[in-house]
Design a protein around this motif. Structure first.
Motif, mmCIF file in Angstrom:
data_model
loop_
_atom_site.group_PDB
_atom_site.id
_atom_site.type_symbol
_atom_site.label_atom_id
_atom_site.label_comp_id
_atom_site.label_asym_id
_atom_site.label_seq_id
_atom_site.Cartn_x
_atom_site.Cartn_y
_atom_site.Cartn_z
ATOM 1 N N VAL A 147 0.858 -1.188 0.000
ATOM 2 C CA VAL A 147 0.000 0.000 0.000
ATOM 3 C C VAL A 147 0.897 1.242 0.000
ATOM 4 O O VAL A 147 1.678 1.449 0.933
ATOM 5 N N THR A 160 -9.715 -6.902 -2.625
ATOM 6 C CA THR A 160 -8.857 -5.928 -3.295
ATOM 7 C C THR A 160 -8.400 -6.512 -4.632
ATOM 8 O O THR A 160 -7.991 -7.669 -4.706
ATOM 9 N N VAL A 185 -1.338 -1.106 -4.407
ATOM 10 C CA VAL A 185 -2.485 -0.200 -4.390
ATOM 11 C C VAL A 185 -2.124 1.112 -3.699
ATOM 12 O O VAL A 185 -1.085 1.224 -3.030
ATOM 13 N N TYR A 196 -6.910 1.601 -1.815
ATOM 14 C CA TYR A 196 -6.862 0.248 -2.369
ATOM 15 C C TYR A 196 -7.196 0.208 -3.857
ATOM 16 O O TYR A 196 -7.702 -0.790 -4.363
ATOM 17 N N LEU A 235 -4.103 -7.000 2.730
ATOM 18 C CA LEU A 235 -5.062 -6.159 2.034
ATOM 19 C C LEU A 235 -6.480 -6.667 2.285
ATOM 20 O O LEU A 235 -6.697 -7.873 2.432
#
Length: 539
Positions: A334, A516, A521, A525, A512
């Motif tokens: 992320v 997702t 991401v 997300y 995640l």
């Protein structure tokens, strides 16, 4: 069908075969088990209720004509699955996973068979009189698997309140002490990506075994000892020497047991498979005993723990629980929103590699096959093995299960970005001994050895360390000594800004939310192209 399965069928006369495609009502389950609780015979109850041993699948959500309402208490688990029905395809993959999830989240009670008054957490018999229903140190110590594996969502990790006291479950009499003299305190790890980890370990074990066989063949052919290095997926596990008489010198084997089976579960690397992990945990933490481990064929009793409920978990139940965990989502990365924070993630990733962290926390390894197959051929006795079944189970880790999933590679493989080498290491020396607090050996493994922690979920699986007693990533890094001492010192030598960048990179590696769509991401997300991002942000 193998002998273990035949024994399983014989020992489960009171459990009906999979019914109504996961729609059998909880009330029917309770009616069926009521004789065991009240002392009546299951044959008489079958005649009274009209429930038969084989029911055809029905539309999910359908009701059954013989349903009888149960008012009041009853079991948390509404039904059981039969291994033969799963293997024959009479139950769809999604329905098997749904049952596995129910097993993972169910808060078991005494109608299910919760508790083990006459057996310890390792199955050793004891006097059931006065045994605790729950005990935090020795167990049973949890209501549901998800009671500990829940952060940041079901199947995740656990904070320090969820710590388990490993090996205390074997003690009789039980102990209320949390002293390291009696047990090893361990933090709960996340289960995301576990299917890929098990398959990676299996393939690595296969490579090590192939090297051993080749050395033995050469030694016998030449009449001379043959020393060979042990490499699996590029990871060195030392060396062994094969002798012409077929014996082995394994004194140079490193990071794995002398049997060369890579065990990817437990922080010590002590458990082969999700199935073994599940059979252990169900008995240890809940007092829910599986037929394959504790049934009549192995123990001579269908109620080994003497809690009044026979055959608490079927072979099919454990298969469903195993496949559910294997199909959990794959951790990813992320990226934060701020430009400087994104740049720090990329810079930190480069520094992570440059100072040597990636020597043990290997960023990626490749699976030759993207299929998860069950049962595991390396399973120890008491856990279903391939010879016990006519037909196993398989699913594609890149196409089935929770999103996000593994990245597929050409030729039927997949990339596993777990940041581990699945090898045990000693992180202690004369000056740094934080990871050497344990005193009780687990599975014969030296107390100072721990499996390299998977870092692909480290950004949202705090706290850190095997006890969960380290609250920041910096603390966890600085606690590395022994084999990792040089890398620790290289980290300490970085300027503060680069140290912070390494931490920012680690924070980006996260579990995640299920569903997702991408492994890389942004903070909402949404998918990101990492290569394009790196080009845009510059060096």
């Amino acid at each position: 069908m193998g002998g273990a399965m035949d024994a399983n069928r014989k020992s489960r006369k009171h459990h009906w075969v999979v019914a109504l495609a996961l729609a059998l009502p909880l009330s029917a389950w309770a009616l069926w088990h009521l004789p065991a609780l009240l002392g009546a015979s299951s044959e008489n109850m079958e005649a009274a209720t009209g429930i038969v041993a084989s029911l055809a699948p029905a539309t999910p959500g359908a009701r059954t004509a013989n349903e009888v309402a149960l008012i009041g208490d009853g079991p948390a688990l509404g039904m059981h699955l039969e291994e033969a029905d799963i293997a024959a395809g009479r139950i769809g993959f999604d329905d098997v996973l749904a049952h596995g999830e129910q097993l993972f989240t169910a808060k078991f009670n005494r109608f299910d068979g919760q508790g083990r008054p006459a057996a310890t957490g390792t199955g050793v018999l004891r006097d059931p009189e006065g045994q605790p229903v729950f005990l935090r140190t020795s167990g049973p110590d949890a209501n549901a698997c998800s009671g500990c594996h829940n952060d940041p969502f079901i199947g995740g990790a656990g904070e320090v309140v969820a710590n388990v006291f490993v090996l205390a479950q074997a003690l009789e009499p039980v102990t209320e002490s949390v002293s390291p003299d009696f047990s090893n305190e361990r933090n709960t790890l996340g289960m995301q990506g576990s299917g890929a980890i098990e398959m990676l370990a299996r393939e690595m074990s296969g490579q090590l075994h192939a090297a051993r066989l080749h050395a033995l063949a050469r030694a016998q052919a030449t009449g001379l000892p043959v020393r060979t290095g042990l490499l699996a997926n590029g990871i060195s596990f030392g060396a062994l020497t094969a002798r012409p008489d077929g014996s082995l010198d394994t004194s140079e084997v490193a990071g794995v047991d002398a049997d060369l089976v890579v065990r990817p579960f437990h922080q010590k690397g002590a458990v082969v498979s999700l199935r073994e992990f599940s059979n252990n945990a169900m008995n240890h933490h809940h007092g829910m005993q599986s037929v394959e481990r504790f049934g009549t064929a192995r123990t001579g009793s269908d109620d080994h723990d003497a809690d009044g409920i026979p055959d608490e978990l079927s072979v099919g139940d454990i298969t469903a629980l195993t496949l559910y965990q294997a199909a959990l989502a794959t951790p990813g990365q992320v990226f934060p929103d701020a430009f400087e924070a994104r740049r720090a993630v990329l810079q930190g990733e480069r520094s992570f590699d440059a100072i040597g962290c990636s020597g043990c926390h290997v960023p990626a390894m490749t699976l030759r096959s993207r299929l998860f197959t069950e049962p595991n051929p390396f399973n120890p006795p008491g856990n279903l093995r391939p010879e016990d079944v006519d037909r196993g189970h398989a699913f594609d880790l890149t196409r089935q299960g929770e999103l996000p999933r593994l990245e597929a590679t050409r030729g039927g493989g997949a990339v596993v970005r777990a940041y581990t080498d699945l090898k045990r290491h000693d992180l202690c020396d004369d000056d740094i001994r934080h990871y050497c607090n344990e005193r009780v050996k687990q599975a014969g493994i030296a107390t100072e050895l721990f499996l390299t922690r998977k870092l692909w979920d480290v950004g949202n699986s705090a706290p850190y360390g095997h006890r969960g007693d380290l609250t920041t990533l910096t603390d966890a890094i600085l606690a590395h000594g022994g084999e990792a001492r040089a890398v620790r010192e290289a980290y300490r030598a970085l300027p503060p800004g680069q140290q912070a960048a390494v931490v920012e990179f680690l924070k980006s590696l996260q579990m995640l939310p299920p569903g997702t769509r991408s492994l890389v991401v942004d903070s909402r997300y949404r998918p990101l192209n990492k290569d394009a991002l790196a080009q845009a942000l510059g060096p």
